[in-house]
Design an enzyme around this catalytic site. Structure first.
Site, PDB file in Angstrom:
ATOM      1  N   SER A  11       0.829  -1.206   0.000  1.00  0.00           N
ATOM      2  CA  SER A  11       0.000   0.000   0.000  1.00  0.00           C
ATOM      3  C   SER A  11       0.862   1.254   0.000  1.00  0.00           C
ATOM      4  CB  SER A  11      -0.930   0.004   1.209  1.00  0.00           C
ATOM      5  OG  SER A  11      -1.813  -1.082   1.153  1.00  0.00           O
ATOM      6  N   GLU A  12       1.813   1.316   0.912  1.00  0.00           N
ATOM      7  CA  GLU A  12       2.778   2.417   0.939  1.00  0.00           C
ATOM      8  C   GLU A  12       4.149   1.886   1.330  1.00  0.00           C
ATOM      9  OE1 GLU A  12      -1.063   4.461   1.240  1.00  0.00           O
ATOM     10  OE2 GLU A  12      -0.176   2.954   2.547  1.00  0.00           O
ATOM     11  N   THR A  13       5.173   2.496   0.770  1.00  0.00           N
ATOM     12  CA  THR A  13       6.549   2.281   1.207  1.00  0.00           C
ATOM     13  C   THR A  13       7.033   3.610   1.771  1.00  0.00           C
ATOM     14  OG1 THR A  13       6.929   0.629  -0.516  1.00  0.00           O
ATOM     15  CG2 THR A  13       8.871   1.617   0.503  1.00  0.00           C
TER      16      THR A  13
END
Length: 259
Positions: A11-13
């Site tokens: 989803s996010e890094t």
């Protein structure tokens, strides 16, 4: 950073950087932080901020009781509350929305479930859907939105995420493993940002916290995001337009990236 985030395909890094040549990750207390989905950079991501703080606190043994992250959403603070990490985030309010403005999008998201209330947050561009009280937690968890069709249905840019939420009670199964009732539960979908479903979303809870605090008349809230990789959140709405959201992090993998 974007190429790495695309390769990670989560989803996010999160990307943390030092801001001073005299500080490092083991001893500093102020860092730069950016977040990338597989397709774009986002202005706010709560769970990636919590994960960043957890790595600094628990993996790199940073002794600071509080960390400050300089981000696109301003300065965000993370406090050590073992075993939790508490985030100081902006509180985002929402306004009533008419079903007609997003009727097809709503159907693609919740199917045949009835809508009790609809809200829109202009700042985060989230549509909030409150389900009727007869919907259970199990039904919310079993819901299968047509995520791949959501973008084509609504591509004006006004909506970039959909929150589906439900008030908690023993009757609808919104209780934790110890039998404590959640004030509310939710799921979050953001295909516009390259995220089919987010596991636990701090930014969405800046909206949910404001909404449910007003609806329930309380500032201390206990919530669950019911994704397949969901989690519990402890929430404290403050009087200064901010909200403290606390959660736990699990370190599952460590390693090095060679470029």
């Amino acid at each position: 950073m974007q190429k790495l985030a695309t390769e990670m395909n989560l989803s996010e890094t999160a990307f943390v950087r030092t801001l001073s040549a005299t500080e490092d990750f083991q001893s500093g207390s102020r860092y730069g932080l950016r977040w990338m989905t597989p397709t774009i950079e986002v202005a706010l991501c709560g769970h990636a901020t919590l994960a960043s703080a957890a790595v600094l606190f628990f993996c790199l043994n940073n002794p600071s009781p509080e960390l400050t992250f300089v981000t696109l959403s301003g300065e965000l603070k993370a406090r050590r509350c073992d075993p939790f990490v508490s985030l100081d985030l902006p509180l985002n309010s929402c306004e009533p929305e008419t079903v007609n403005d997003a009727e097809e999008l709503i159907k693609l998201t919740i199917g045949g479930f009835a809508v009790k209330e609809l809200q829109h947050c202009a700042h985060t561009k989230d549509l909030l859907i409150l389900l009727e009280e007869n919907v259970t937690r199990l039904q919310l968890e079993s819901m299968q939105p047509h995520v791949d069709q959501m973008i084509a249905t609504h591509n004006t840019g006004r909506i970039k995420g959909v929150i589906v939420t439900l008030g908690g009670s023993e009757g609808n199964g919104c209780v934790d493993s110890k039998g404590k009732v959640y004030d509310f539960v939710s799921r979050y979908f953001a295909p516009w940002n390259g995220i089919k479903e987010d596991p636990v979303t701090g930014s969405a809870h800046t909206v949910l916290s404001s909404y449910w605090s007003k609806k329930l008349g309380k500032k201390a809230l206990y919530a669950r995001q019911c994704s397949p990789r969901g989690g519990d959140l402890k929430i404290q709405v403050r009087d200064d337009g901010r909200v403290d959201i606390a959660g736990e992090a699990a370190i599952v993998l460590s390693g090095n990236i060679f470029i």
